[in-house]
Every structure is written in C-alpha cells, then in structure tokens.
Design a protein around this motif. Structure first.
Motif, PDB file in Angstrom:
ATOM      1  N   ALA A  93     -17.081  25.578 -43.345  1.00 19.82           N
ATOM      2  CA  ALA A  93     -16.074  24.533 -43.112  1.00 19.82           C
ATOM      3  C   ALA A  93     -16.209  23.886 -41.738  1.00 19.82           C
ATOM      4  N   GLU A  94     -17.390  24.002 -41.168  1.00 18.08           N
ATOM      5  CA  GLU A  94     -17.645  23.385 -39.859  1.00 18.08           C
ATOM      6  C   GLU A  94     -18.315  22.028 -40.072  1.00 18.08           C
ATOM      7  N   SER A  95     -18.012  21.096 -39.153  1.00 14.69           N
ATOM      8  CA  SER A  95     -18.689  19.803 -39.209  1.00 14.69           C
ATOM      9  C   SER A  95     -19.675  19.727 -38.053  1.00 14.69           C
ATOM     10  N   MET A  96     -20.942  19.825 -38.376  1.00 19.81           N
ATOM     11  CA  MET A  96     -22.004  19.807 -37.372  1.00 19.81           C
ATOM     12  C   MET A  96     -22.666  18.430 -37.384  1.00 19.81           C
ATOM     13  N   VAL A  97     -22.812  17.834 -36.218  1.00 16.96           N
ATOM     14  CA  VAL A  97     -23.515  16.556 -36.116  1.00 16.96           C
ATOM     15  C   VAL A  97     -24.789  16.767 -35.307  1.00 16.96           C
ATOM     16  N   ILE A  98     -25.904  16.360 -35.868  1.00 15.20           N
ATOM     17  CA  ILE A  98     -27.179  16.443 -35.147  1.00 15.20           C
ATOM     18  C   ILE A  98     -27.482  15.055 -34.607  1.00 15.20           C
ATOM     19  N   ILE A  99     -27.618  14.961 -33.285  1.00 19.69           N
ATOM     20  CA  ILE A  99     -27.948  13.679 -32.671  1.00 19.69           C
ATOM     21  C   ILE A  99     -29.394  13.730 -32.170  1.00 19.69           C
ATOM     22  N   GLY A 100     -29.943  12.582 -31.938  1.00 17.65           N
ATOM     23  CA  GLY A 100     -31.318  12.505 -31.444  1.00 17.65           C
ATOM     24  C   GLY A 100     -31.873  11.122 -31.681  1.00 17.65           C
ATOM     25  N   GLY A 101     -32.908  10.779 -30.951  1.00 16.61           N
ATOM     26  CA  GLY A 101     -33.505   9.446 -31.063  1.00 16.61           C
ATOM     27  C   GLY A 101     -34.283   9.288 -32.353  1.00 16.61           C
ATOM     28  N   SER A 102     -34.772   8.063 -32.562  1.00 19.43           N
ATOM     29  CA  SER A 102     -35.576   7.795 -33.752  1.00 19.43           C
ATOM     30  C   SER A 102     -36.857   8.620 -33.690  1.00 19.43           C
ATOM     31  N   GLY A 103     -37.225   9.230 -34.812  1.00 21.58           N
ATOM     32  CA  GLY A 103     -38.463  10.004 -34.882  1.00 21.58           C
ATOM     33  C   GLY A 103     -38.367  11.379 -34.255  1.00 21.58           C
ATOM     34  N   SER A 104     -37.148  11.827 -33.946  1.00 21.36           N
ATOM     35  CA  SER A 104     -37.014  13.144 -33.305  1.00 21.36           C
ATOM     36  C   SER A 104     -36.986  14.287 -34.318  1.00 21.36           C
ATOM     37  N   ILE A 163     -21.825  19.631 -31.909  1.00 24.68           N
ATOM     38  CA  ILE A 163     -22.935  18.680 -31.866  1.00 24.68           C
ATOM     39  C   ILE A 163     -24.193  19.432 -31.431  1.00 24.68           C
ATOM     40  N   ALA A 164     -25.311  19.112 -32.074  1.00 27.44           N
ATOM     41  CA  ALA A 164     -26.605  19.657 -31.647  1.00 27.44           C
ATOM     42  C   ALA A 164     -27.522  18.475 -31.367  1.00 27.44           C
ATOM     43  N   MET A 165     -28.333  18.599 -30.322  1.00 25.94           N
ATOM     44  CA  MET A 165     -29.283  17.512 -30.043  1.00 25.94           C
ATOM     45  C   MET A 165     -30.692  17.983 -30.351  1.00 25.94           C
ATOM     46  N   ILE A 166     -31.413  17.161 -31.111  1.00 23.55           N
ATOM     47  CA  ILE A 166     -32.799  17.474 -31.444  1.00 23.55           C
ATOM     48  C   ILE A 166     -33.720  16.530 -30.666  1.00 23.55           C
ATOM     49  N   TYR A 167     -34.775  17.108 -30.105  1.00 25.13           N
ATOM     50  CA  TYR A 167     -35.741  16.297 -29.349  1.00 25.13           C
ATOM     51  C   TYR A 167     -37.129  16.891 -29.569  1.00 25.13           C
ATOM     52  N   LYS A 168     -38.029  16.051 -29.974  1.00 29.75           N
ATOM     53  CA  LYS A 168     -39.401  16.473 -30.274  1.00 29.75           C
ATOM     54  C   LYS A 168     -39.438  17.687 -31.216  1.00 29.75           C
ATOM     55  N   GLY A 169     -38.603  17.639 -32.237  1.00 30.18           N
ATOM     56  CA  GLY A 169     -38.645  18.661 -33.291  1.00 30.18           C
ATOM     57  C   GLY A 169     -38.011  19.984 -32.934  1.00 30.18           C
ATOM     58  N   ARG A 170     -37.238  20.046 -31.836  1.00 28.46           N
ATOM     59  CA  ARG A 170     -36.544  21.298 -31.479  1.00 28.46           C
ATOM     60  C   ARG A 170     -35.097  20.988 -31.115  1.00 28.46           C
ATOM     61  N   ILE A 171     -34.206  21.937 -31.426  1.00 26.48           N
ATOM     62  CA  ILE A 171     -32.812  21.796 -30.986  1.00 26.48           C
ATOM     63  C   ILE A 171     -32.779  22.181 -29.503  1.00 26.48           C
ATOM     64  N   ILE A 172     -32.475  21.203 -28.642  1.00 25.52           N
ATOM     65  CA  ILE A 172     -32.533  21.490 -27.198  1.00 25.52           C
ATOM     66  C   ILE A 172     -31.157  21.763 -26.605  1.00 25.52           C
ATOM     67  N   TRP A 173     -30.103  21.435 -27.384  1.00 27.65           N
ATOM     68  CA  TRP A 173     -28.753  21.737 -26.879  1.00 27.65           C
ATOM     69  C   TRP A 173     -27.799  21.750 -28.052  1.00 27.65           C
ATOM     70  N   GLN A 174     -26.800  22.626 -28.000  1.00 30.31           N
ATOM     71  CA  GLN A 174     -25.707  22.526 -28.968  1.00 30.31           C
ATOM     72  C   GLN A 174     -24.422  23.051 -28.355  1.00 30.31           C
TER      73      GLN A 174
END
Lengths: 258, 258
Positions: free
Chosen positions: A32-43, A214-225
């Motif tokens: 029941a959690e709402s997780m949003v993955i953010i990141g640039g195009s092609g990440s 929120i989790a941030m993806i960069y170059k195919g890895r989760i770098i922060w959440q």
C-alpha cells in the motif's frame, strides 16, 4: 511475512547490445505504498517498470512480488500475476478498435472471463470514478482529448481492482491543470483500492503529490531513496541537480555544441 | 577488411531472419491449436480478409480470364489449335493464376493492412497493454489473422476461378466467335479434380504466408511511424516472394512426379 515487501528488486541488470540500461537495481516497495521513481531520460525508469511487468526479461537479478520470484514465470503464471496488476501507459495505449467502455472492461472480459453484459456497468461506474460520464463510454478513443484518454487509461488500470498499479509518466503531455487533475485521481484511486503504486516520472510536482517515497535512478542504479519530505534535503548532489533542474552539476548531458 | 565479411554478414542476417520467422510461425501454430480461441475476432478477421477482398480478387480474376482467352487464341491460332482455349483458360486459372494472383493481391491489400495495424499497436504500446491485461497478444492478434487468412483465401480463389473462367467464356463467345455450349463442354471435359484441389491447397498456403508476414513484421516493428512504414513494405515484399517460392514447391508436390 509481514516484513516482505510487495515488490522487491535485487541486482537487476539489463543490456541492449553494448548499452547497459540497468546496472544492478535494488528496490523495495512496501504494501500500500506509493513509490515514485524519478530520473532523466534514458536513465532506466521505463525498463525497470517493464522488467517488473515481465514485458522485458532482465539479464540478471531477482524480482519478487509478495515474496514470489517472477522473472522466469511460464506464460500462464505470468498472466495470473498480471491479473493482480494495473498499468497506465505513457501514451495511454488505448485500443483504438474498441469503444471507451470496452477498453475499460477489457481486463474484466478477457482477463477474468466476466461477460460483456456484466462488465459494462462496472466499466461505466469506473469511468465515473475518474470523472467521465456514461456517454463517453460509447465514444472511440480517437474522439477524446489527451487528458480524457489519460483518464480512460486510468479507469482501465483500476477497473479490475488490482493490488499493484504502475504509472508510466502519467502527466507527460498534459497542461498543468489537467496534470494536477490526473495526480489527484491517481492519489484517490490508489487510496480507495489500498493498492501498491509504482510511478515513474520526471515531473517533480507530480512526484511530490502522489509519492509516499521517492527513489532516483541514474545510469541504471538507484542512487537515492527517501520520503517526499527528505528529497529537498537529500544531501545527494545528483538529486539536488535533478529537482532544481540545473544544467550544471554531476549529471552531464550529451549536448552537441557547434 | 576481409572481402568475404559482407557476404558472411548477409548470409548470417538471412539465416537469422529465417530462424526468427520459423519461430514466429511455430508459435502461431502452437497457439492456434490451444485454447482460448477468440471466435468473435476470428469471424471479424474472416470478414475483413475474405469478404472485403472479394471485389479486388474478383476483378483481377475476371480480367485475367479475359486476357488469357485472347492471348491463347492468338497463340494457338498459329497452329490451328484454337479449340484448346477453353481447356488452357480453366487449367491455367485453377492451377496457377487464380491462387497466385489472389495471393499477391491479398499480400498488397491485407498483408499491408495487418502489418500497419499490428505495427501501430506495437509502437503505441497497445501490445504491451494486452499483456498487462492478462491477454496473450499471440492468441488475440496473430491467431485470428493467420487462421482467417488460411481459411478465407481458398474460398476467395474458388470464387476467383469461377469468375476467371467466366471472363474467358465472355471473350471467347462474344468476341472470338466460340459456340457457348461447346466452350462450356470443353471447360468441363478438361478440368480435373486435382487442378482445383492443388489451387485451393496453394491458396491455403498463400493465405497463411500473407497473414503470418503481416503479423511478423508488424509485431516486430519499432521506431514510430517510419518503423511501421518499413514493416508494411517488408510484409508485402516478403509475402510476395514467399508466395512465388511456395508456389513452386506446392506445384512440385502435386505435379512434379508426373
């Protein structure tokens, strides 16, 4: 079992030819959690989502839903897993050969074997939940505006009352007011169903509104959440650059300068 | 650079394509013989592929029969063998021209339409949406089209044979001065069951090829509108070439040992 996350990704890798898209994604999404993955195009945002859905097979790594591995499921088992999932596609992906109500009822009729006669009232009711009247149900998707198509796609995603809902760039291409309407609808629908939601977006306003975490993806890895509140003080230079939309910073864009 | 490298690359690409198409055909046949079957969609495709192709196939057959009568009369009159016109028209049409021309017309009309429709569904994520709605895209999209193509082209060819013979009859009796009763008697006398059966078997094979190529190229299209355009061209070209190749082998199977 209480601690088992609804969705778990461990060391997920995916390459397309020489290009590494996912380079060891680790992610837990609670019930029941709402997780949003953010990141640039092609990440790697969309590929992550498609790996969880089984649309793309990862080269390496584990993906679990309710503690059950899903990577190498047979077609029939995958259909059973997908029956518990709803998905809102970036371009809505409505079937243009079907009327709006048939689109909304599709998962009920084809996936669950409910008759068309029984599925139609459910579809009309679900359209009502996203603010569309019964008359819209008789139209073809091509007759709708972009915002209305998004609402229909949302109705289709929630019609079968899924346990998990994925949102792929839910507000892309919409004006700010319609984007906010869609965000409100997403929050309301997810809460009403008590569903687990995973969204991918690069729209920060949308992320702040619909996310618990929120989790941030960069170059195919989760770098922060972290939680929504923590994102402004993440202490992560990549996250800071992304949320402030700065060209200068550790994230370098390949821009041709003549 | 090794001068043999380009040749090797072409051969490898060709073998890769043969393998991919064979695998696709195998999957299509496997899903064809296992439930669920979407009878409504199969019926709709039969109408679209068969019934709506009737005018174009009928016109082709009519004028082919008329031209055939003229040409054979002109050629056979050099040897005082004008009486063979009826026999050659009916045998030529039922064995060769009926199925081959109908197959090629279907490749242009139906193969292109299938590739464009399925290709558009691919690039707009509608095929992914089917998967997430617990619906197997092969069963929902490929099987109805392939089955409809395989079943309806023989029916079309049967009608085309009759129309083509009528075209030959029309020219022979109205323009070339043949006696109508004698012409019809010659047609019946020289026609053998095997002539019709071989033509219908060819039509079934060609129908399978046209629908399969349309689905294969559409299913694997990528890159937006340009990709769909490429898929459409490839579907028509590959279906046309395969029809001509398959025509030889089916002819060899029926008449090669005589």
């Amino acid at each position: 079992m209480a601690d088992t996350p609804k969705i778990r990704l461990r060391d997920v890798h995916k390459r397309f030819g020489p290009k590494t898209v996912l380079d060891g994604v680790d992610l837990d999404v609670g019930r029941a959690e709402s997780m949003v993955i953010i990141g640039g195009s092609g990440s790697g945002k969309s590929v992550t989502l498609k790996c969880i859905l089984g649309l793309i097979h990862p080269d390496k790594g584990a993906i679990e839903i309710d503690g059950q591995p899903t990577v190498d499921l047979a077609a029939r088992e995958r259909e059973q897993v997908n029956a518990r999932i709803g998905m809102l596609f970036q371009g809505s992906a409505l079937f243009d050969s079907l009327k709006v109500w048939e689109n909304v009822a599709f998962g009920l009729v084809q996936g669950r074997g409910i008759s068309r006669a029984d599925a139609k009232p459910v579809a009309i009711q679900t359209l009502g939940q996203v603010g569309l009247g019964p008359e819209v149900g008789e139209l073809n998707p091509a007759e709708l505006s972009g915002g209305m198509q998004k609402r229909v796609a949302l109705a289709r995603a929630i019609a079968a009352k899924p346990e998990i809902i994925f949102f792929d760039e839910p507000t892309t291409g919409l004006d700010p007011i319609m984007a906010d309407v869609i965000n409100d609808l997403i929050v309301a629908c997810v809460r009403r169903l008590g569903a687990t939601a995973v969204s991918i977006t690069h729209d920060l306003a949308s992320a702040r509104k619909i996310a618990d975490r929120i989790a941030m993806i960069y170059k195919g890895r989760i770098i922060w959440q972290g939680s929504v509140k923590e994102i402004d003080n993440s202490g992560n230079p990549y996250v800071d650059q992304f949320i402030h939309g700065r060209a200068e910073g550790p994230i370098k864009m390949d821009v041709f300068r003549p | 650079m090794n001068p043999l490298a380009p040749i090797g690359r072409v051969i490898l690409t060709f073998l890769q394509a043969v393998g991919a198409i064979s695998g696709f055909a195998f999957q299509a046949i496997r899903h064809l013989v296992t439930p669920p079957w979407y009878f409504g969609l199969i019926g709709r495709q039969m109408m679209s592929i068969g019934y709506f192709s009737l005018p174009v196939v009928g016109l082709t057959a009519l004028f082919t029969g008329m031209v055939l009568a003229l040409q054979i009369y002109e050629g056979s009159s050099r040897f005082n063998a004008e009486s063979t016109v009826a026999a050659i028209v009916v045998v030529g049409l039922t064995r060769e021209l009926g199925p081959v021309l109908a197959g090629l017309m279907l490749a242009g009309r139906v193969g292109a339409a299938i590739a464009a429709e399925v290709g558009t569904m691919r690039v707009t994520e509608q095929i992914d949406a089917l998967t997430t709605l617990s619906t197997n895209p092969f069963k929902y999209l490929v099987v109805p089209r392939v089955l409809a193509g395989t079943v309806t082209l023989p029916a079309l060819v049967l009608v085309a044979d009759i129309i083509g013979v009528f075209g030959g009859y029309l020219v022979s009796t109205q323009k070339l001065g043949f006696n109508p009763a004698t012409y019809l008697q010659n047609t019946v006398d020289y026609l053998e069951t095997n002539d019709v059966v071989s033509g219908l078997v060819k039509a079934g094979v060609f129908g399978f090829i046209v629908a399969l190529m349309g689905c294969y190229h559409g299913y694997h299209s990528k890159g937006g509108a340009q990709g769909v355009g490429r898929a459409t061209t490839n579907a028509v070209v590959s279906a046309s070439i395969l029809i001509l190749i398959a025509n030889y082998f089916v002819t060899e199977a029926f008449f090669g040992t005589k």
